[in-house]
Design a protein around this motif. Structure first.
Motif, PDB file in Angstrom:
ATOM      1  N   LEU A 121       0.808  -1.215   0.000  1.00  0.00           N
ATOM      2  CA  LEU A 121       0.000   0.000   0.000  1.00  0.00           C
ATOM      3  C   LEU A 121       0.847   1.274   0.000  1.00  0.00           C
ATOM      4  O   LEU A 121       0.427   2.301  -0.536  1.00  0.00           O
ATOM      5  N   VAL A 122       2.056   1.219   0.582  1.00  0.00           N
ATOM      6  CA  VAL A 122       2.956   2.368   0.441  1.00  0.00           C
ATOM      7  C   VAL A 122       3.294   2.575  -1.030  1.00  0.00           C
ATOM      8  O   VAL A 122       3.303   3.710  -1.536  1.00  0.00           O
ATOM      9  N   LEU A 123       3.551   1.487  -1.742  1.00  0.00           N
ATOM     10  CA  LEU A 123       3.822   1.590  -3.184  1.00  0.00           C
ATOM     11  C   LEU A 123       2.613   2.139  -3.931  1.00  0.00           C
ATOM     12  O   LEU A 123       2.749   2.968  -4.839  1.00  0.00           O
ATOM     13  N   PHE A 124       1.425   1.700  -3.542  1.00  0.00           N
ATOM     14  CA  PHE A 124       0.208   2.166  -4.212  1.00  0.00           C
ATOM     15  C   PHE A 124      -0.033   3.650  -3.923  1.00  0.00           C
ATOM     16  O   PHE A 124      -0.338   4.431  -4.831  1.00  0.00           O
ATOM     17  N   PHE A 125       0.109   4.033  -2.662  1.00  0.00           N
ATOM     18  CA  PHE A 125      -0.144   5.426  -2.300  1.00  0.00           C
ATOM     19  C   PHE A 125       0.857   6.376  -2.967  1.00  0.00           C
ATOM     20  O   PHE A 125       0.468   7.419  -3.515  1.00  0.00           O
ATOM     21  N   GLU A 126       2.152   6.024  -2.916  1.00  0.00           N
ATOM     22  CA  GLU A 126       3.164   6.934  -3.432  1.00  0.00           C
ATOM     23  C   GLU A 126       3.343   6.805  -4.945  1.00  0.00           C
ATOM     24  O   GLU A 126       3.650   7.790  -5.616  1.00  0.00           O
ATOM     25  N   GLY A 127       3.140   5.593  -5.474  1.00  0.00           N
ATOM     26  CA  GLY A 127       3.340   5.391  -6.906  1.00  0.00           C
ATOM     27  C   GLY A 127       2.114   5.699  -7.740  1.00  0.00           C
ATOM     28  O   GLY A 127       2.175   6.464  -8.714  1.00  0.00           O
ATOM     29  N   THR A 128       0.963   5.139  -7.360  1.00  0.00           N
ATOM     30  CA  THR A 128      -0.263   5.294  -8.154  1.00  0.00           C
ATOM     31  C   THR A 128      -1.021   6.570  -7.790  1.00  0.00           C
ATOM     32  O   THR A 128      -1.447   7.330  -8.667  1.00  0.00           O
ATOM     33  N   LEU A 129      -1.203   6.816  -6.498  1.00  0.00           N
ATOM     34  CA  LEU A 129      -1.959   7.988  -6.058  1.00  0.00           C
ATOM     35  C   LEU A 129      -1.094   9.233  -5.913  1.00  0.00           C
ATOM     36  O   LEU A 129      -1.614  10.323  -5.634  1.00  0.00           O
ATOM     37  N   LYS A 130       0.241   9.082  -6.047  1.00  0.00           N
ATOM     38  CA  LYS A 130       1.183  10.210  -6.010  1.00  0.00           C
ATOM     39  C   LYS A 130       1.156  10.961  -4.679  1.00  0.00           C
ATOM     40  O   LYS A 130       1.333  12.171  -4.629  1.00  0.00           O
ATOM     41  N   PHE A 131       0.959  10.221  -3.580  1.00  0.00           N
ATOM     42  CA  PHE A 131       1.006  10.832  -2.259  1.00  0.00           C
ATOM     43  C   PHE A 131       2.463  11.105  -1.883  1.00  0.00           C
ATOM     44  O   PHE A 131       3.363  10.332  -2.219  1.00  0.00           O
ATOM     45  N   GLY A 132       2.706  12.203  -1.170  1.00  0.00           N
ATOM     46  CA  GLY A 132       4.012  12.445  -0.586  1.00  0.00           C
ATOM     47  C   GLY A 132       4.187  11.619   0.671  1.00  0.00           C
ATOM     48  O   GLY A 132       3.251  10.953   1.131  1.00  0.00           O
ATOM     49  N   ASP A 173      -5.593   0.570 -11.125  1.00  0.00           N
ATOM     50  CA  ASP A 173      -4.891   1.848 -11.254  1.00  0.00           C
ATOM     51  C   ASP A 173      -5.797   3.062 -11.164  1.00  0.00           C
ATOM     52  O   ASP A 173      -5.311   4.187 -11.002  1.00  0.00           O
ATOM     53  N   THR A 174      -7.101   2.882 -11.268  1.00  0.00           N
ATOM     54  CA  THR A 174      -8.020   4.019 -11.154  1.00  0.00           C
ATOM     55  C   THR A 174      -8.713   4.074  -9.792  1.00  0.00           C
ATOM     56  O   THR A 174      -9.533   4.950  -9.553  1.00  0.00           O
ATOM     57  N   THR A 175      -8.365   3.148  -8.888  1.00  0.00           N
ATOM     58  CA  THR A 175      -8.947   3.156  -7.543  1.00  0.00           C
ATOM     59  C   THR A 175      -8.442   4.367  -6.772  1.00  0.00           C
ATOM     60  O   THR A 175      -7.243   4.671  -6.810  1.00  0.00           O
ATOM     61  N   ASN A 176      -9.337   5.064  -6.088  1.00  0.00           N
ATOM     62  CA  ASN A 176      -8.903   6.188  -5.261  1.00  0.00           C
ATOM     63  C   ASN A 176      -8.695   5.722  -3.819  1.00  0.00           C
ATOM     64  O   ASN A 176      -8.880   4.543  -3.489  1.00  0.00           O
ATOM     65  N   TYR A 177      -8.333   6.654  -2.943  1.00  0.00           N
ATOM     66  CA  TYR A 177      -8.022   6.290  -1.563  1.00  0.00           C
ATOM     67  C   TYR A 177      -9.203   5.640  -0.859  1.00  0.00           C
ATOM     68  O   TYR A 177      -9.030   4.699  -0.076  1.00  0.00           O
ATOM     69  N   TRP A 178     -10.418   6.111  -1.118  1.00  0.00           N
ATOM     70  CA  TRP A 178     -11.588   5.579  -0.422  1.00  0.00           C
ATOM     71  C   TRP A 178     -11.876   4.136  -0.792  1.00  0.00           C
ATOM     72  O   TRP A 178     -12.568   3.430  -0.053  1.00  0.00           O
ATOM     73  N   THR A 228       8.955  -9.957  -9.099  1.00  0.00           N
ATOM     74  CA  THR A 228       8.906 -10.906 -10.214  1.00  0.00           C
ATOM     75  C   THR A 228       7.878 -10.498 -11.258  1.00  0.00           C
ATOM     76  O   THR A 228       8.142 -10.564 -12.475  1.00  0.00           O
ATOM     77  N   PHE A 229       6.714 -10.045 -10.821  1.00  0.00           N
ATOM     78  CA  PHE A 229       5.618  -9.752 -11.749  1.00  0.00           C
ATOM     79  C   PHE A 229       5.435  -8.260 -12.032  1.00  0.00           C
ATOM     80  O   PHE A 229       4.678  -7.896 -12.932  1.00  0.00           O
ATOM     81  N   GLY A 230       6.114  -7.407 -11.264  1.00  0.00           N
ATOM     82  CA  GLY A 230       5.882  -5.974 -11.361  1.00  0.00           C
ATOM     83  C   GLY A 230       6.353  -5.368 -12.673  1.00  0.00           C
ATOM     84  O   GLY A 230       7.301  -5.847 -13.306  1.00  0.00           O
ATOM     85  N   LYS A 231       5.663  -4.309 -13.091  1.00  0.00           N
ATOM     86  CA  LYS A 231       6.030  -3.533 -14.268  1.00  0.00           C
ATOM     87  C   LYS A 231       6.040  -2.062 -13.887  1.00  0.00           C
ATOM     88  O   LYS A 231       5.207  -1.607 -13.102  1.00  0.00           O
ATOM     89  N   VAL A 232       6.979  -1.319 -14.452  1.00  0.00           N
ATOM     90  CA  VAL A 232       7.088   0.102 -14.142  1.00  0.00           C
ATOM     91  C   VAL A 232       5.803   0.820 -14.550  1.00  0.00           C
ATOM     92  O   VAL A 232       5.336   0.686 -15.681  1.00  0.00           O
ATOM     93  N   GLY A 233       5.227   1.572 -13.628  1.00  0.00           N
ATOM     94  CA  GLY A 233       4.020   2.340 -13.915  1.00  0.00           C
ATOM     95  C   GLY A 233       2.727   1.549 -13.844  1.00  0.00           C
ATOM     96  O   GLY A 233       1.651   2.104 -14.088  1.00  0.00           O
TER      97      GLY A 233
END
Length: 475
Positions: free
Chosen positions: A299-310, A364-369, A430-435
Motif C-alpha cells: 500500500l505504500v507503493l500504491f499510495f506513493e506510486g499510483t496515487l502520487k502521495f508524498g 490503477d483508477t482506484t482512489n483512496y476511499w 517478479t511480476f511488477g512492471k514500471v508504472g
C-alpha cells in the motif's frame, strides 16, 4: 475510633499511591515498546531521501531496514533469557540505553556504512530490551484482569505502532529530515531511562549456568532464517544459496533442540512447545504478522506510486489502522473475559483473509476511499485478535520463564514478518512492471492471502470440537 479512621485513610492512601505508581510504570514501559516498534517502520517512507542524501545503491538501501530486522529477529531469544537470568529491569535498561545511543549515531551518520552499522546495533539493543517489556508487564500485574489490560495495551502499541510509524516517519521526513526519524528516539529514550527505575520493580535474578551453546544456536538459527529470506529476493527461492541457508538454519535449530533438552538452565524451555494451543497461537501470530507486511509494503507503493502521495500524506493514509487498534484495546480485555480467546482469534484471522480478498479489487483508477474499507477490516481484525493471541501464547508460563516465553513469541512475530515481507516483495518484483501497480500488486496480495489462510488454518485448530466417543449407558 479516630485512630482507626486515620489508619484506614492511611492504608487507602498507600494503596492508591501504589496503584498510581504501578500504572505509571506500565505507561513508561509501553512508551519504550512504542519507540521500538515505531523504529521498524518509521524510516520506510523516508528511504528515497536517504538514498539521495547518502548516495546509496538500491541494494545498500534495503539494508537500512534489513540490518535492523536481522539483529532484532536474531537476538530476541537471547534477550528474553538474559532478562530471566540477570533481572528484567536491568536488562531492559541496558538494551534501551544501547538503542538510544545508536539512534544518535545513525542520525549523525555521514555515510551509508555508518548508518547501516548503527541500524544493526539499534536492532541488537531493541532485541535485548523488547522481551523484558512483555515479561515486566505480565509478571507485575496483580490479577488476571490487570494482566489482560496490560496485554491489550501492549498489543495495541505493537500492532498500531507500525502504522503510526509510517505517519510519524512521513511527517518528520517532509517537515524536517529523514535524520529526525532517528533523533526522535533520543528524548523518548532518555526520559524512559531516567524514570523507569523509580516506577518499575526489578524482578528476582535466576542464577545458574548460562547456556552458551543454546544462545549461539538460537541466535545463529534465527539470524540465518532472516538473512536467507532477505537474500532470497536476489538469489531466487530455488537457488543453492537459499536452500543452503534454510538447511543451515534447520541444522542450528536441531542442535538447539538437542542442547536444550539436556541443559539444566536452557535458553529455550522445550516444555513451552509441548502445549498444542500455545504452538497454534505462535503459528497464527507469525502468519498474521507475515500477511500484514503486505499492507505496509504494497500500500505504500500504491499510495506513493499510483496515487502520487508524498511521504506525509502516505503516512496519514494509514491513520485508520492505529486509531482503530487503539480504540479496540479498551474493550478487548472485557471481550476476552466474557467470550474467551478463541472466538476473537478466529474472527481476526478470518478478517485478515477478507481484507486481502477485497484488496485484490484494487486497480490503477482506484482512489483512496477504495482502500479504506479493507484497511479498516485489517485494523479491526488485528485489534480483536492480537491481545488474545499474546495472552494464549503466555498462558500458564511460570514467572521465572516469562522472559524466555516473551522472547519466543516476539521471535515468531519477527520471523513471520521477515518471511512474509520477503515473499511478498519477491512476488511483486517478479511480476511488477514500471508504472503498473496491479501487475505486481495483485500477485503480492494473493501471496499475502495465502499466508493469511495458513494463519486461519492454524487458528481453526484452537476450536475444541465435541468428542465423538459415544457415552456409555449407566444402569
Amino acid at each position: 475510633m479516630t485512630s482507626l479512621l486515620a489508619e484506614s485513610r492511611s492504608v487507602r492512601t498507600q494503596a492508591a499511591t501504589a496503584y498510581r505508581s504501578h500504572n505509571y510504570g506500565i505507561y513508561i514501559v509501553l512508551l519504550a515498546q512504542l519507540m521500538l516498534v515505531l523504529d521498524s517502520a518509521v524510516m520506510n517512507v523516508g528511504l528515497p531521501h536517504i538514498q539521495a542524501d547518502l548516495h546509496m545503491s538500491t541494494g545498500g538501501l534495503s539494508w537500512v531496514l534489513n540490518g535492523y530486522a536481522l539483529t532484532f529477529g536474531g537476538l530476541l531469544l537471547l534477550g528474553g533469557r538474559l532478562g530471566d537470568v540477570f533481572g528484567r529491569l536491568r536488562v531492559f535498561w541496558w538494551g534501551l540505553a544501547a538503542f538510544t545511543l545508536f539512534s544518535l549515531v545513525g542520525g549523525l551518520a555521514p555515510n551509508a556504512e555508518m548508518l547501516i552499522a548503527a541500524r544493526a546495533l539499534q536492532g541488537a539493543g531493541a532485541a535485548i530490551a523488547a522481551p523484558s517489556v512483555l515479561a515486566l508487564l505480565t509478571t507485575s500485574a496483580p490479577n488476571e484482569h490487570a494482566r489482560n489490560r496490560a496485554l491489550s495495551q501492549f498489543t495495541a502499541v505493537s500492532a498500531g505502532g507500525a502504522g503510526l510509524g509510517l505517519l510519524l516517519g512521513g511527517a518528520l521526513t517532509d517537515l524536517a529530515s529523514w535524520r529526525w526519524t532517528l533523533f526522535i528516539n533520543i528524548p523518548i529514550g532518555l526520559a524512559v531511562l531516567a524514570t523507569v527505575r523509580r516506577y518499575v520493580t526489578e524482578t528476582p535474578r535466576r542464577p545458574g549456568k548460562f547456556d552458551f551453546i543454546g544462545a549461539l544456536t538460537a541466535t545463529g538459527g534465527a539470524a540465518t532464517v532472516v538473512w536467507t529470506v532477505i537474500k532470497a529476493q536476489d538469489y531466487g527461492w530455488a537457488s543453492a544459496h537459499t536452500i543452503g541457508g534454510f538447511v543451515l538454519a534447520a541444522l542450528l535449530f536441531t542442535i538447539l533442540g538437542y542442547t536444550e533438552s539436556r541443559h539444566p538452565h536452557p535458553l529455550l524451555r522445550l516444555s513451552l512447545l509441548k502445549d498444542r494451543r500455545r504452538v497454534a497461537a505462535l503459528v497464527t501470530m507469525s502468519g498474521a504478522y507475515g500477511s500484514m507486511m503486505a499492507i505496509f509494503f504494497l500500500l505504500v507503493l500504491f499510495f506513493e506510486g499510483t496515487l502520487k502521495f508524498g511521504p506525509m500524506t502516505a503516512g496519514l493514509a494509514f491513520l485508520p489502522m492505529p486509531v482503530t487498534i487503539f480504540v479496540l484495546s479498551r474493550i478487548v480485555p472485557k471481550l476476552v473475559e466474557r467470550y474467551g480467546q478463541t472466538p476473537l482469534i478466529l474472527i481476526g484471522a478470518a478478517g485478515r483473509v477478507l481484507s486481502f480478498a477485497l484488496l485484490l479489487g484494487l486497480h490503477d483508477t482506484t482512489n483512496y476511499w477504495g482502500v479504506v474499507g479493507p484497511l479498516w477490516i485489517m485494523a479491526i481484525a488485528s485489534g480483536l485478535s492480537f491481545m488474545p493471541l499474546t495472552s494464549l501464547a503466555l498462558k500458564g508460563v511460570e514467572p521465572e520463564h516469562a522472559g524466555a516465553a516473551s522472547g519466543l513469541l516476539q521471535t515468531m512475530q519477527q520471523l513471520g514478518g521477515a518471511i512474509g515481507f520477503a515473499v511478498i516483495a519477491s512476488v511483486y518484483a517478479t511480476f511488477g512492471k514500471v508504472g503498473d501497480f496491479t501487475a505486481g500488486g495483485h500477485p503480492g496480495f494473493i501471496a499475502a492471502l495465502v499466508i493469511g489462510l495458513i494463519s486461519l488454518a492454524s487458528a481453526l485448530t484452537l476450536i475444541r470440537w465435541p468428542s465423538r466417543t459415544p457415552a456409555l449407558a449407566v444402569d
